[in-house]
Design an enzyme around this catalytic site. Structure first.
Site, PDB file in Angstrom:
ATOM      1  N   HIS A 141      17.202 -18.386  -8.182  1.00 55.97           N
ATOM      2  CA  HIS A 141      18.551 -18.906  -7.959  1.00 55.97           C
ATOM      3  C   HIS A 141      18.536 -19.845  -6.751  1.00 55.97           C
ATOM      4  O   HIS A 141      18.063 -19.475  -5.670  1.00 55.97           O
ATOM      5  CB  HIS A 141      19.498 -17.732  -7.723  1.00 55.97           C
ATOM      6  CG  HIS A 141      20.939 -18.095  -7.627  1.00 55.97           C
ATOM      7  ND1 HIS A 141      21.736 -18.290  -8.735  1.00 55.97           N
ATOM      8  CD2 HIS A 141      21.739 -18.284  -6.552  1.00 55.97           C
ATOM      9  CE1 HIS A 141      22.965 -18.580  -8.338  1.00 55.97           C
ATOM     10  NE2 HIS A 141      22.994 -18.592  -7.017  1.00 55.97           N
TER      11      HIS A 141
ATOM     12  N   MET B  87      24.623 -26.498  -1.335  1.00 58.63           N
ATOM     13  CA  MET B  87      25.916 -26.575  -0.628  1.00 58.63           C
ATOM     14  C   MET B  87      26.033 -27.921   0.070  1.00 58.63           C
ATOM     15  O   MET B  87      25.089 -28.351   0.740  1.00 58.63           O
ATOM     16  CB  MET B  87      26.009 -25.467   0.415  1.00 58.63           C
ATOM     17  CG  MET B  87      25.754 -24.082  -0.140  1.00 58.63           C
ATOM     18  SD  MET B  87      25.828 -22.859   1.177  1.00 58.63           S
ATOM     19  CE  MET B  87      25.280 -21.404   0.291  1.00 58.63           C
TER      20      MET B  87
ATOM     21  N   GLY C 172      29.169 -19.737   0.263  1.00 60.12           N
ATOM     22  CA  GLY C 172      28.840 -20.485   1.473  1.00 60.12           C
ATOM     23  C   GLY C 172      27.729 -19.860   2.316  1.00 60.12           C
ATOM     24  O   GLY C 172      26.970 -20.573   2.946  1.00 60.12           O
TER      25      GLY C 172
ATOM     26  N   GLY D 227      19.965 -12.222  -2.751  1.00 57.89           N
ATOM     27  CA  GLY D 227      19.172 -12.908  -1.740  1.00 57.89           C
ATOM     28  C   GLY D 227      18.646 -11.927  -0.718  1.00 57.89           C
ATOM     29  O   GLY D 227      17.499 -11.474  -0.786  1.00 57.89           O
TER      30      GLY D 227
ATOM     31  N   HIS E  84      22.867 -23.396  -8.578  1.00 57.37           N
ATOM     32  CA  HIS E  84      24.288 -23.110  -8.340  1.00 57.37           C
ATOM     33  C   HIS E  84      24.827 -24.207  -7.428  1.00 57.37           C
ATOM     34  O   HIS E  84      24.519 -24.232  -6.240  1.00 57.37           O
ATOM     35  CB  HIS E  84      24.378 -21.720  -7.689  1.00 57.37           C
ATOM     36  CG  HIS E  84      25.753 -21.291  -7.318  1.00 57.37           C
ATOM     37  ND1 HIS E  84      25.988 -20.164  -6.547  1.00 57.37           N
ATOM     38  CD2 HIS E  84      26.984 -21.795  -7.609  1.00 57.37           C
ATOM     39  CE1 HIS E  84      27.286 -20.008  -6.378  1.00 57.37           C
ATOM     40  NE2 HIS E  84      27.913 -20.987  -7.002  1.00 57.37           N
TER      41      HIS E  84
ATOM     42  N   ASP F   2      20.838 -22.232  -4.293  1.00 54.93           N
ATOM     43  CA  ASP F   2      22.210 -22.461  -3.843  1.00 54.93           C
ATOM     44  C   ASP F   2      22.342 -23.798  -3.131  1.00 54.93           C
ATOM     45  O   ASP F   2      21.928 -23.938  -1.982  1.00 54.93           O
ATOM     46  CB  ASP F   2      22.615 -21.344  -2.875  1.00 54.93           C
ATOM     47  CG  ASP F   2      22.826 -20.029  -3.601  1.00 54.93           C
ATOM     48  OD1 ASP F   2      23.679 -19.992  -4.503  1.00 54.93           O
ATOM     49  OD2 ASP F   2      22.128 -19.052  -3.269  1.00 54.93           O
TER      50      ASP F   2
ATOM     51  N   ASP G  52      27.107 -12.787  -8.070  1.00 53.72           N
ATOM     52  CA  ASP G  52      26.408 -13.438  -6.962  1.00 53.72           C
ATOM     53  C   ASP G  52      27.131 -13.138  -5.651  1.00 53.72           C
ATOM     54  O   ASP G  52      28.293 -13.502  -5.480  1.00 53.72           O
ATOM     55  CB  ASP G  52      26.383 -14.953  -7.237  1.00 53.72           C
ATOM     56  CG  ASP G  52      25.622 -15.743  -6.190  1.00 53.72           C
ATOM     57  OD1 ASP G  52      24.977 -15.144  -5.321  1.00 53.72           O
ATOM     58  OD2 ASP G  52      25.675 -16.998  -6.274  1.00 53.72           O
ATOM     59  N   GLY G  53      26.408 -12.481  -4.749  1.00 52.65           N
ATOM     60  CA  GLY G  53      26.935 -12.225  -3.412  1.00 52.65           C
ATOM     61  C   GLY G  53      27.010 -10.741  -3.107  1.00 52.65           C
ATOM     62  O   GLY G  53      27.706  -9.999  -3.790  1.00 52.65           O
TER      63      GLY G  53
ATOM     64  N   SER H  79      17.794 -15.128  -4.790  1.00 51.01           N
ATOM     65  CA  SER H  79      18.331 -16.375  -4.233  1.00 51.01           C
ATOM     66  C   SER H  79      17.439 -16.845  -3.094  1.00 51.01           C
ATOM     67  O   SER H  79      17.287 -16.154  -2.076  1.00 51.01           O
ATOM     68  CB  SER H  79      19.746 -16.153  -3.701  1.00 51.01           C
ATOM     69  OG  SER H  79      20.115 -17.278  -2.918  1.00 51.01           O
TER      70      SER H  79
ATOM     71  N   MET I  93      27.424 -25.659  -5.277  1.00 45.57           N
ATOM     72  CA  MET I  93      28.655 -25.467  -4.500  1.00 45.57           C
ATOM     73  C   MET I  93      28.949 -26.800  -3.834  1.00 45.57           C
ATOM     74  O   MET I  93      28.786 -26.970  -2.616  1.00 45.57           O
ATOM     75  CB  MET I  93      28.456 -24.340  -3.475  1.00 45.57           C
ATOM     76  CG  MET I  93      28.483 -22.965  -4.119  1.00 45.57           C
ATOM     77  SD  MET I  93      27.749 -21.703  -3.074  1.00 45.57           S
ATOM     78  CE  MET I  93      26.037 -21.914  -3.519  1.00 45.57           C
TER      79      MET I  93
ATOM     80  N   MET J 154      31.702 -15.008  -8.576  1.00 43.30           N
ATOM     81  CA  MET J 154      31.360 -14.878  -7.155  1.00 43.30           C
ATOM     82  C   MET J 154      31.917 -13.561  -6.636  1.00 43.30           C
ATOM     83  O   MET J 154      33.116 -13.281  -6.763  1.00 43.30           O
ATOM     84  CB  MET J 154      31.948 -16.041  -6.339  1.00 43.30           C
ATOM     85  CG  MET J 154      31.248 -17.381  -6.513  1.00 43.30           C
ATOM     86  SD  MET J 154      29.454 -17.364  -6.289  1.00 43.30           S
ATOM     87  CE  MET J 154      29.273 -16.725  -4.615  1.00 43.30           C
TER      88      MET J 154
END
Ligand code: DX5
Ligand code: ZN
Length: 219
Positions: free
Chosen positions: A34, A38, A142, A197, A67, A36, A175-176, A9, A69, A137
């Site tokens: 990846h 937001m 976030g 990430g 992704h 992200d 993810d996460g 990520s 969000m 997730m």
């Protein structure tokens, strides 16, 4: 069903050296990148937009896994379609989820659907035959650098069971908070795409970390 893919990520990379960081991940053996996105509304953070994703994609030779969000992925996804191989939206977003997934596929991207930790697996069930990727997730979306929520592995198992029962072929991505230990647990539960990430961009040797994470290296 699928060989495991590793998707670093870019949220955890040095934004001031974007080109180098994209190439560092790619040369270390990353399968996907990846990204992200937001919007400060769907989640309590603002990351980057279409220009950043396009700049990453211009350097990358591997697929870009975007992704979203954002509250209105139906409105914003076209701005990411050209630079993305896959676009994942959230089932909790404020749009017609089924119609948006269909639109994403029409734009020549594969489509993914994600769910927040508090959202039950049942929320994604109606869409499983319309997606290429289910993104579970494993932290509250976030922010990078959070701790993996092991109870989310049950959703991975449910995805796996439903995929074989309904003879579907979506990938299952987590993810996460993915590090070597949680990657192993996720693969055992049925995940075949791992987003990481912090653990990859902070690794002393990213190539070794990716190999180990994929299951080829020595744990
Ligand atoms: C969180 C993002 C993740 C994040 C993962 O909202 O969706 O992709 O970058 O970061 P780590 O691996 O640091 O938990
Ligand atoms: Zn993500």
């Amino acid at each position: 069903m699928f060989p495991t893919v590793i998707a670093p990520s870019l949220l955890a990379c040095d934004f001031g050296k974007l080109n180098e960081e994209v190439l560092r991940a790619q040369n270390a053996g990353a399968d996907w990148l990846h990204l992200d996105v937001m919007d400060g509304h769907f989640v309590d953070n603002i990351s980057f937009g279409p220009a950043f994703v396009a700049a990453s994609a211009a350097v990358a030779e591997i697929p870009v896994d975007t992704h979203l969000m954002v509250s209105r992925p139906d409105h914003y996804f076209p701005r990411f379609a050209e630079s993305s191989a896959n676009i994942t939206i959230h089932v909790e977003s404020l749009c017609d989820v089924g119609a948006t997934l269909a639109e994403i596929r029409k734009s020549n991207c594969t489509c993914g659907l994600s769910l927040r930790p508090a959202t039950p697996f049942e929320a994604v069930e109606p869409y499983l035959d319309k997606i290429d990727l289910l993104l579970v997730m494993t932290v509250e979306p976030g922010f990078g650098g959070q701790s993996f929520m092991p109870e989310m592995l049950e959703k991975v198992r449910q995805g796996l069971a439903m995929r074989s029962r309904r003879r579907l072929s979506f990938r299952i991505e987590v993810d996460g908070g993915i590090n070597q230990e949680t990657a192993k647990l996720s693969i055992e539960a049925g995940a075949d795409a791992l987003v990481a990430g912090t653990s990859l961009f902070r690794a002393a040797d990213m190539a070794a970390a990716i190999r180990t994470m994929r299951g080829n290296g020595v744990m």
